[in-house]
Design a protein around this motif. Structure first.
Motif, short mmCIF file in Angstrom:
data_model
loop_
_atom_site.label_atom_id
_atom_site.label_comp_id
_atom_site.label_asym_id
_atom_site.label_seq_id
_atom_site.Cartn_x
_atom_site.Cartn_y
_atom_site.Cartn_z
N MET A 1 33.44 44.08 43.91
CA MET A 1 33.49 43.40 42.62
C MET A 1 34.28 44.22 41.60
O MET A 1 35.08 43.69 40.83
CB MET A 1 32.09 43.12 42.10
N LEU A 2 34.04 45.54 41.60
CA LEU A 2 34.76 46.41 40.67
C LEU A 2 36.26 46.40 40.96
O LEU A 2 37.08 46.37 40.03
CB LEU A 2 34.22 47.84 40.77
N LEU A 3 36.63 46.42 42.23
CA LEU A 3 38.04 46.37 42.59
C LEU A 3 38.68 45.07 42.14
O LEU A 3 39.84 45.04 41.69
CB LEU A 3 38.19 46.53 44.11
N GLU A 4 37.94 43.97 42.22
CA GLU A 4 38.45 42.68 41.76
C GLU A 4 38.66 42.70 40.25
O GLU A 4 39.67 42.21 39.74
CB GLU A 4 37.48 41.56 42.15
N PHE A 5 37.69 43.26 39.52
CA PHE A 5 37.81 43.30 38.06
C PHE A 5 38.91 44.25 37.61
O PHE A 5 39.49 44.08 36.54
CB PHE A 5 36.47 43.69 37.42
N ALA A 6 39.20 45.26 38.41
CA ALA A 6 40.28 46.18 38.06
C ALA A 6 41.63 45.47 38.04
O ALA A 6 42.57 45.92 37.36
CB ALA A 6 40.32 47.34 39.05
N ARG A 10 41.78 38.41 32.71
CA ARG A 10 40.83 37.59 31.95
C ARG A 10 39.55 37.42 32.76
O ARG A 10 39.56 37.59 33.98
CB ARG A 10 41.41 36.20 31.64
N ALA A 11 38.47 37.06 32.07
CA ALA A 11 37.20 36.79 32.75
C ALA A 11 36.34 35.89 31.88
O ALA A 11 36.47 35.90 30.64
CB ALA A 11 36.47 38.08 33.08
N SER A 12 35.48 35.12 32.51
CA SER A 12 34.55 34.25 31.78
C SER A 12 33.26 35.00 31.49
O SER A 12 32.99 36.06 32.08
CB SER A 12 34.24 33.00 32.60
N ARG A 13 32.46 34.45 30.60
CA ARG A 13 31.16 35.08 30.31
C ARG A 13 30.29 35.12 31.55
O ARG A 13 29.63 36.12 31.81
CB ARG A 13 30.45 34.31 29.20
N ARG A 14 30.30 34.06 32.34
CA ARG A 14 29.49 34.03 33.55
C ARG A 14 29.91 35.15 34.52
O ARG A 14 29.06 35.82 35.12
CB ARG A 14 29.62 32.67 34.24
N GLN A 15 31.20 35.38 34.66
CA GLN A 15 31.68 36.44 35.54
C GLN A 15 31.29 37.82 35.01
O GLN A 15 30.88 38.70 35.78
CB GLN A 15 33.20 36.33 35.69
N ARG A 53 36.32 32.27 28.12
CA ARG A 53 37.04 33.36 28.76
C ARG A 53 37.62 34.31 27.71
O ARG A 53 37.84 33.91 26.56
CB ARG A 53 38.17 32.80 29.65
N VAL A 54 37.86 35.54 28.12
CA VAL A 54 38.39 36.55 27.20
C VAL A 54 39.43 37.39 27.93
O VAL A 54 39.36 37.58 29.15
CB VAL A 54 37.25 37.45 26.67
N ILE A 55 40.43 37.88 27.17
CA ILE A 55 41.39 38.83 27.72
C ILE A 55 40.69 40.19 27.78
O ILE A 55 40.17 40.67 26.78
CB ILE A 55 42.65 38.91 26.85
N LEU A 56 40.67 40.80 28.94
CA LEU A 56 39.97 42.06 29.13
C LEU A 56 40.73 43.21 28.46
O LEU A 56 41.94 43.35 28.65
CB LEU A 56 39.79 42.34 30.62
N SER A 57 40.02 44.01 27.71
CA SER A 57 40.65 45.07 26.90
C SER A 57 40.94 46.32 27.72
O SER A 57 40.43 46.51 28.84
CB SER A 57 39.72 45.44 25.74
N LYS A 58 41.73 47.21 27.14
CA LYS A 58 42.02 48.49 27.78
C LYS A 58 40.74 49.33 27.88
O LYS A 58 40.55 50.07 28.84
CB LYS A 58 43.08 49.25 26.98
N GLU A 59 39.86 49.19 26.88
CA GLU A 59 38.60 49.92 26.89
C GLU A 59 37.71 49.45 28.04
O GLU A 59 37.06 50.25 28.71
CB GLU A 59 37.86 49.74 25.56
N PHE A 60 37.71 48.13 28.28
CA PHE A 60 36.98 47.56 29.41
C PHE A 60 37.49 48.18 30.71
O PHE A 60 36.71 48.58 31.58
CB PHE A 60 37.17 46.03 29.42
#
Length: 202
Positions: A1-6, A10-15, A53-60
């Motif tokens: 899951m972490l590799l996918e998020f890397a 973008r991601a939804s609240r549910r994700q 959905r939100v654009i994932l930040s650099k901090e994320f």
């Protein structure tokens, strides 16, 4: 899951809820996990509905990167730490300054002059930052030890023990505190202690 998020942009609240839930569970056994979950939670809380959905930040991305690097080397055990605590570290903060003392050594920090970005913060946050100041100065003397810190701020106590804060500057300090504890293999535990009033007689 972490590799996918890397790889995600973008991601939804549910994700994000699914990711945060799994990592929160892992935090029960992974030292420092909560400290590197804050920016993931911040992205989650920016969305109101499950499908938003939100654009994932650099901090994320930085928190995701920490988890990937840490899980690659974490073997489920920690180095030995002496359970007998160091209890003679003294910290206190006011709106103007911070004072720390340990076994004959001390440091005075004037917020406005020495740490201007901390000067506007609430006293609770300044109390937490004082713990980092102590660790910066004496971490090398705390090798393989448990360090018991007493604070008159319940907020600061929670920040230190949970390794998380909604304030960005305090959160940055907690990340540095975590790396100091790993580098020098010590554990900090904070307890709440109300200051007693001392009557000065002239």
């Amino acid at each position: 899951m972490l590799l996918e998020f890397a790889k995600r942009k973008r991601a939804s609240r549910r994700q994000l809820e699914s990711l945060a839930g799994k990592l929160a569970w892992a935090c029960r056994v992974i030292k420092g996990g909560r400290t590197f979950l804050r920016r993931i939670l911040d992205q989650l809380h920016s969305l109101r509905k499950p499908t938003h959905r939100v654009i994932l930040s650099k901090e994320f991305a930085l928190d995701i990167d920490w988890w990937l690097r840490y899980l690659a080397v974490f073997n489920g055990t920690h180095k030995f730490i002496d359970p007998r605590p160091i209890t003679d570290v003294h910290i206190d903060a006011s709106n103007l300054a911070s004072g720390i003392y340990y076994r004959g050594d001390w440091q005075y920090t004037a917020w406005a002059h020495d740490w201007p970005s901390a000067h506007p913060l609430h006293i609770n946050h300044k109390e937490a930052l004082s713990v980092l100041l102590a660790a910066r100065r004496w971490a090398h003397k705390w090798q393989d030890c448990t360090v018991h810190i007493y604070t008159d701020s319940q907020v600061a106590m929670a920040n230190i023990n949970k390794g998380t804060s909604r304030n960005a500057l305090v959160m940055s300090a907690l990340r540095e505190l975590f790396w100091l504890s790993v580098t020098h293999n010590f554990h900090i535990q904070a307890s709440h202690e109300k200051h007693t009033q001392v009557t000065q007689w002239k």
